[in-house]
Design a protein around this motif. Structure first.
Motif, PDB file in Angstrom:
ATOM      1  N   ALA A  68      18.468  -8.194 -23.833  1.00  0.00           N
ATOM      2  CA  ALA A  68      18.710  -6.889 -23.533  1.00  0.00           C
ATOM      3  C   ALA A  68      18.859  -6.070 -24.768  1.00  0.00           C
ATOM      4  O   ALA A  68      19.102  -6.356 -25.775  1.00  0.00           O
ATOM      5  CB  ALA A  68      19.769  -6.469 -22.416  1.00  0.00           C
ATOM      6  N   VAL A  69      18.842  -4.734 -24.390  1.00  0.00           N
ATOM      7  CA  VAL A  69      19.148  -3.749 -25.198  1.00  0.00           C
ATOM      8  C   VAL A  69      20.561  -2.737 -24.816  1.00  0.00           C
ATOM      9  O   VAL A  69      20.397  -2.360 -23.764  1.00  0.00           O
ATOM     10  CB  VAL A  69      18.003  -2.953 -25.611  1.00  0.00           C
ATOM     11  N   PRO A  70      21.572  -2.680 -25.842  1.00  0.00           N
ATOM     12  CA  PRO A  70      22.862  -2.226 -25.213  1.00  0.00           C
ATOM     13  C   PRO A  70      22.235  -0.804 -25.021  1.00  0.00           C
ATOM     14  O   PRO A  70      21.823  -0.189 -25.895  1.00  0.00           O
ATOM     15  CB  PRO A  70      23.826  -2.460 -26.046  1.00  0.00           C
ATOM     16  N   PHE A  71      22.781   0.001 -23.931  1.00  0.00           N
ATOM     17  CA  PHE A  71      22.954   1.497 -23.793  1.00  0.00           C
ATOM     18  C   PHE A  71      23.982   2.191 -24.162  1.00  0.00           C
ATOM     19  O   PHE A  71      24.048   3.212 -24.593  1.00  0.00           O
ATOM     20  CB  PHE A  71      22.357   1.666 -22.071  1.00  0.00           C
ATOM     21  N   ASP A  72      25.068   1.540 -23.829  1.00  0.00           N
ATOM     22  CA  ASP A  72      26.416   1.983 -24.111  1.00  0.00           C
ATOM     23  C   ASP A  72      27.436   1.186 -24.353  1.00  0.00           C
ATOM     24  O   ASP A  72      27.170  -0.099 -24.177  1.00  0.00           O
ATOM     25  CB  ASP A  72      26.992   3.183 -22.979  1.00  0.00           C
ATOM     26  N   ASN A  73      28.770   1.485 -24.636  1.00  0.00           N
ATOM     27  CA  ASN A  73      29.937   0.461 -24.421  1.00  0.00           C
ATOM     28  C   ASN A  73      30.711   1.207 -23.513  1.00  0.00           C
ATOM     29  O   ASN A  73      31.038   2.377 -23.757  1.00  0.00           O
ATOM     30  CB  ASN A  73      30.611   0.526 -26.072  1.00  0.00           C
TER      31      ASN A  73
END
Length: 468
Positions: free
Chosen positions: A174-179
């Motif tokens: 996946a690709v992180p969108f936020d933390n």
């Protein structure tokens, strides 16, 4: 895309269908009474309890084959997300899209079913914590060759703990969108009224208890250390046991405990360190009377905080929206790293991430469109930060407009310095339910035996870990 195909799924996929019980989600309100209902003379129609909620659908651009995006961002952050998608559509007129905001419980029914039926959406957004289980069930396409190998995005630009959490069998899924995760929100006015300095917070659990006993006040103005203190009628609390999903791991880690060991083969919930961590909370509730008992029906921390009845609140980055809606509360609130409750002052915080993924079975055209949207959302996280969430890309976190949002800047610093993610395990839902149940039992009453309850929970967890 609104048709749910009913197929018999493997046990692992079926477990995904109950994730709403364990995930952060925006609750659905009770249905409103129909206008003029009192005048109806015919019997009311039967309610279909199996009907799924209607998705929040937004279409951007005009074409016959839009990119289909499913996600569970249906709360206040969903409004911000919709504006961000609108910006994407304007900046990328050659890619139109259909966004479906679906309550998390329904999302986790529709998603595996759609993949099994060969009709998945082109892109999905859910949480990093679920990636290991999703990937183990074959529901996700690896992102390495899609978006990282060609340099469109660089894994080094994201929090390494999150990247590790979304890696399965050596592949980045996946690709992180936020933390997002826990942050300390504290009421400076209450602290000052107790004769304490809000700019010099307690450094460990011992100091915190000293503060807590000065802050906690009953309806007669007495503190827990005063004779005649009324523990059943407390007006101001020092702290509260907020969402177990985050509060339990944070406290365990601060004390040197954990739910399992690093490779997920041994339960540690009943270790001396873990027992000490949960005992601390039990003592705050039932020995020192500085936190309300963690029993069903207690007020949500935000409701207490809003009316100046709570000094220290462990809550999520999404609380930024709450503060926007309550500017008078925000005016006397500051944020900081989660305060340590451990004797030695060890700090730790749990973080998670909304992640972007492409389901298994998406065709080349869908993959290409999803790649464009993923890169755009990752690069334009500064706008998403206005929802209170921390942008996934570290370089975006450091942009001036992001740093200007105090809570987001503080959370970004906290996550990058001391943030940890939960164990990536194919049965993490069961493990999570088991430890939350055990800790809930341990904190349910003054007479509860913390060690015994955690041992019982550990037996359940170990049985899960011992499966082939």
């Amino acid at each position: 895309m609104n048709i749910v195909h009913r197929t018999k799924l493997p046990l692992g996929l079926t477990l995904l269908m109950v994730m709403a019980l364990v995930l952060s989600a925006c609750g659905t309100g009770a249905p409103a009474t129909a206008p003029g209902a009192a005048d109806v003379t015919e019997p009311p129609a039967a309610v279909d309890l199996t009907a799924e909620p209607t998705p929040i659908v937004n279409a951007f651009g005009d074409c016959s084959d839009p990119l289909i995006l499913w996600h569970g961002l249906t709360g206040t952050d969903g409004a911000v997300f919709a504006v961000l998608l609108e910006k994407f559509a304007k900046d990328n007129p050659d890619v139109c899209l259909r966004s479906e905001g679906i309550p998390w419980d329904t999302f986790f029914q529709k998603y595996p079913t759609a993949v099994a039926a060969g009709t998945p959406p082109d892109m999905v957004i859910f949480h990093a914590a679920e990636v290991n289980q999703m990937a183990s069930e074959g529901l996700m396409m690896p992102m390495d060759d899609v978006i990282f190998a060609d340099g469109t995005l660089d894994k080094a630009d994201f929090n390494p703990s999150v990247i590790e959490n979304i890696t399965y069998d050596g592949k980045t899924m996946a690709v992180p969108f936020d933390n997002h995760g826990w942050l300390l929100w504290y009421n400076t006015e209450i602290i000052e009224n107790a004769g304490l300095d809000p700019d010099n917070l307690p450094k460990n659990g011992t100091e915190f208890l000293e503060w807590a006993q000065k802050i906690t006040t009953d309806i007669n103005g007495k503190h827990p250390t005063d004779e005649g203190f009324d523990k059943d009628n407390v007006e101001v609390w020092a702290h509260e046991f907020t969402w177990p999903r985050y509060t339990i791991p944070v406290t365990l880690w601060q004390f040197g405990g954990d739910v399992t060991n690093a490779d997920g083969t041994q339960c540690l919930l009943a270790s001396p360190e873990s027992v000490a961590a949960i005992q601390y909370w039990h003592d705050m509730m039932y020995k020192y009377y500085v936190a309300p008992p963690a029993v069903p029906g207690k007020m949500w921390a935000g409701d207490l905080y809003k009316v100046d009845r709570l000094a220290f609140m462990w809550e999520g980055t999404w609380t930024g929206g709450f503060m926007k809606d309550n500017p008078d509360v925000a005016a006397k609130t500051k944020t900081a790293f989660i305060n340590s409750l451990a004797p030695d002052g060890t700090q730790a915080v749990k973080l998670d991430s909304h992640i972007m993924s492409i389901p298994t079975g998406v065709d080349e055209d869908g993959v290409a469109k999803a790649k464009v949207l993923m890169a755009y959302l990752a690069d334009n996280g500064a706008f998403w930060a206005t929802s209170g969430q921390v942008p996934g890309k570290i370089e975006v976190q450091n942009q001036a407009d992001v740093q200007a949002i105090e809570s987001v800047a503080m959370a970004a610093k906290e996550f990058n310095e001391i943030g940890r993610t939960s164990l990536a395990h194919k049965s993490f839902i069961e493990i999570q339910t088991a430890y939350e149940t055990a800790v809930g039992n341990a904190l349910a009453s003054a007479d509860a035996n913390v060690e015994a309850e955690l041992k019982a929970g550990c037996e359940v967890i170990q049985a899960i870990l011992d499966r082939p």
